[in-house]
Scaffold this active site. Sequence first.
Site, short mmCIF file in Angstrom:
data_model
loop_
_atom_site.label_atom_id
_atom_site.label_comp_id
_atom_site.label_asym_id
_atom_site.label_seq_id
_atom_site.Cartn_x
_atom_site.Cartn_y
_atom_site.Cartn_z
N LYS A 216 0.80 -1.43 0.08
CA LYS A 216 0.05 -0.02 -0.04
C LYS A 216 0.79 1.24 0.16
O LYS A 216 2.10 1.15 0.25
CB LYS A 216 -0.97 -0.02 1.20
N PHE B 172 -16.17 2.87 6.11
CA PHE B 172 -14.65 3.35 5.93
C PHE B 172 -14.37 3.32 4.56
O PHE B 172 -13.14 3.48 3.99
CB PHE B 172 -13.95 2.27 6.75
N ARG C 178 -1.70 -14.48 4.14
CA ARG C 178 -2.60 -13.66 5.37
C ARG C 178 -1.80 -14.03 6.53
O ARG C 178 -1.98 -13.15 7.57
CB ARG C 178 -4.00 -14.50 5.33
N THR D 66 -5.36 -7.53 10.40
CA THR D 66 -5.65 -6.15 9.90
C THR D 66 -5.36 -4.92 10.53
O THR D 66 -4.66 -3.89 10.14
CB THR D 66 -7.28 -6.11 9.55
N ARG E 291 2.53 -6.43 8.74
CA ARG E 291 1.70 -5.40 9.28
C ARG E 291 2.14 -4.92 11.06
O ARG E 291 2.05 -3.77 11.21
CB ARG E 291 0.29 -5.72 9.36
N ASN F 283 -2.16 0.14 6.86
CA ASN F 283 -1.69 -0.96 7.48
C ASN F 283 -0.69 -1.96 6.61
O ASN F 283 -0.52 -3.20 6.34
CB ASN F 283 -2.90 -2.04 7.90
N HIS G 264 -2.22 -5.37 1.55
CA HIS G 264 -3.66 -6.07 1.09
C HIS G 264 -3.10 -7.35 0.76
O HIS G 264 -2.25 -7.70 0.08
CB HIS G 264 -4.43 -5.30 0.20
#
EC number: 2.7.4.6
Length: 141
Positions: free
Chosen positions: A9, A57, A85, A91, A102, A112, A115
């Site tokens: 991100k 959000f 994951r 998250t 993260r 965070n 993705h």
Amino acid sequence: MEQTLSIIKPDSVGKAHIGEIVAIFEKAGFRIAAMKMVHLSAKEAEGFYAVHKSRPFFQELVDFMISGPVVVMVLEGDNAVVRNREIMGATNPQEAAQGTIRAQFGESIGINAVHGSDSLENAAIEISYFFSKTEIVNSVE
């Protein structure tokens, strides 16, 4: 072999963490089948996150995802969706296990670092959103 989509991100791209994050994926045994840097338009971000359109959000997420470039990757490996994951972590970075991406690079639940697809079905949809079959090297058939 499975494939999953990973996005580094804007926060992590802006802080020059691309190499560190890619290295984490490679050390975990993932093969990068495709990778590119893009600066999403509002329309592209809204389309990608359309599943969240009714969530409170949504606009904040879109605004964040268009705030700078992102690195989009197709990761390939055994049990890729679940393993990715696990490597990403929860998250919310404050709840993410030590050593996860993260926990290391995330700032908040909204900022965070990465993705990752949440299912094989969504991985296929998300991968096709960013990559054509010809852009994926040694793709899983």
